[in-house]
Motif scaffolding. Structure first.
Motif, mmCIF file in Angstrom:
data_model
loop_
_atom_site.group_PDB
_atom_site.id
_atom_site.type_symbol
_atom_site.label_atom_id
_atom_site.label_comp_id
_atom_site.label_asym_id
_atom_site.label_seq_id
_atom_site.Cartn_x
_atom_site.Cartn_y
_atom_site.Cartn_z
ATOM 1 N N LYS A 34 0.827 -1.210 0.000
ATOM 2 C CA LYS A 34 0.000 0.000 0.000
ATOM 3 C C LYS A 34 0.859 1.257 0.000
ATOM 4 C CE LYS A 34 -2.039 -1.277 3.719
ATOM 5 N NZ LYS A 34 -1.293 -2.528 3.868
ATOM 6 N N THR A 35 2.005 1.221 0.685
ATOM 7 C CA THR A 35 2.867 2.401 0.743
ATOM 8 C C THR A 35 3.373 2.764 -0.647
ATOM 9 O OG1 THR A 35 3.532 1.795 2.980
ATOM 10 C CG2 THR A 35 4.909 3.396 1.834
ATOM 11 N N GLU A 36 3.742 1.767 -1.440
ATOM 12 C CA GLU A 36 4.223 2.033 -2.792
ATOM 13 C C GLU A 36 3.122 2.641 -3.653
ATOM 14 O OE1 GLU A 36 4.827 -0.681 -1.057
ATOM 15 O OE2 GLU A 36 7.014 -0.773 -0.953
ATOM 16 N N ALA B 253 0.663 4.454 -2.427
ATOM 17 C CA ALA B 253 0.519 5.811 -1.885
ATOM 18 C C ALA B 253 1.619 6.727 -2.421
ATOM 19 C CB ALA B 253 0.549 5.772 -0.358
ATOM 20 N N VAL C 195 0.734 12.412 4.722
ATOM 21 C CA VAL C 195 0.659 10.970 4.957
ATOM 22 C C VAL C 195 0.310 10.776 6.422
ATOM 23 C CG1 VAL C 195 1.899 8.782 4.914
ATOM 24 C CG2 VAL C 195 2.360 10.509 3.163
ATOM 25 N N ALA D 104 -0.592 8.189 9.642
ATOM 26 C CA ALA D 104 -0.338 6.827 10.110
ATOM 27 C C ALA D 104 -0.832 6.713 11.547
ATOM 28 C CB ALA D 104 1.152 6.507 10.026
ATOM 29 N N GLN E 41 8.370 4.663 9.584
ATOM 30 C CA GLN E 41 8.622 3.753 8.467
ATOM 31 C C GLN E 41 8.213 4.398 7.146
ATOM 32 O OE1 GLN E 41 6.440 0.247 9.603
ATOM 33 N NE2 GLN E 41 8.167 -0.632 10.729
ATOM 34 N N HIS E 42 7.044 5.047 7.132
ATOM 35 C CA HIS E 42 6.605 5.737 5.913
ATOM 36 C C HIS E 42 7.563 6.869 5.571
ATOM 37 C CE1 HIS E 42 3.191 3.320 5.472
ATOM 38 N NE2 HIS E 42 2.336 3.978 6.202
ATOM 39 N N THR F 144 10.574 5.315 3.991
ATOM 40 C CA THR F 144 10.267 4.802 2.653
ATOM 41 C C THR F 144 10.120 5.948 1.665
ATOM 42 O OG1 THR F 144 9.159 2.886 3.608
ATOM 43 C CG2 THR F 144 8.663 3.381 1.308
#
Length: 168
Positions: A125-127, A129, A145, A147, A155-156, A159
């Motif tokens: 999902k992060t990719e 996003a 973003v 979380a 972590q986000h 990334t």
């Protein structure tokens, strides 16, 4: 089964009628007020809860009706920079990710509010996003973003920081 009411009143429920009894669930440590057996208190409580549920349903219907008619920003179609950004991802997308990416982009390119992307941990999902964020930034829009935990937010951050191009 024995049910206990206020002031020690008791009601025995035959085992053949246990389908009428449901376990009470509440916040940790919260205890429900007990009703008096044979009074209208329980009926009033049920009526109040029924009204609250109807009011909530009415609010949801109104919210969804407003959402259907709301107009937002229609983002531009994919540009060369976005395609280069996507090509730079380390891993190949799964079939489900490809579908989700297409859905998110389609939603972003129309004027209606977006849908929600959700899924299990570790499914990319992060990719997805990050692609949406890049697309938004390409249209001169800001991106936030969110979380639910500090650990996930960090972590986000890591990334996004490692995956997005840096401009001086």
């Amino acid at each position: 089964m024995l049910l206990e009411y206020a002031e020690g009143a008791r009601l025995y429920v035959p085992l053949t009628r246990l389908d009428l009894v449901q376990k009470y669930r509440s916040s940790e440590g919260a205890k429900p007020p007990l009703s008096h057996l044979g009074t209208a208190q329980w009926a009033k409580t049920k009526a109040r809860i029924r009204k609250a549920m109807k009011d909530m349903a009415d609010e949801l219907l109104k919210l969804y009706a407003e959402r259907k008619t709301a107009q937002g920003h229609a983002f531009s179609k994919d540009n060369e920079w976005l395609r280069e950004f996507e090509d730079a991802f380390e891993y190949s997308e799964t079939e489900d990710q490809d579908l989700a990416i297409a859905d998110v982009k389609r939603d972003m390119e129309c004027r209606n509010p977006w849908t929600l992307l959700c899924g299990d941990v570790g499914y990319g999902k992060t990719e997805i996003a990050m692609r949406a964020a890049f697309k938004a930034i390409s249209d001169n829009k800001q991106v936030a973003v969110l979380a639910p935990t500090t650990v996930l937010a960090f972590q986000h951050y890591e990334t996004f920081n490692s995956g997005l191009p840096h401009f001086p």
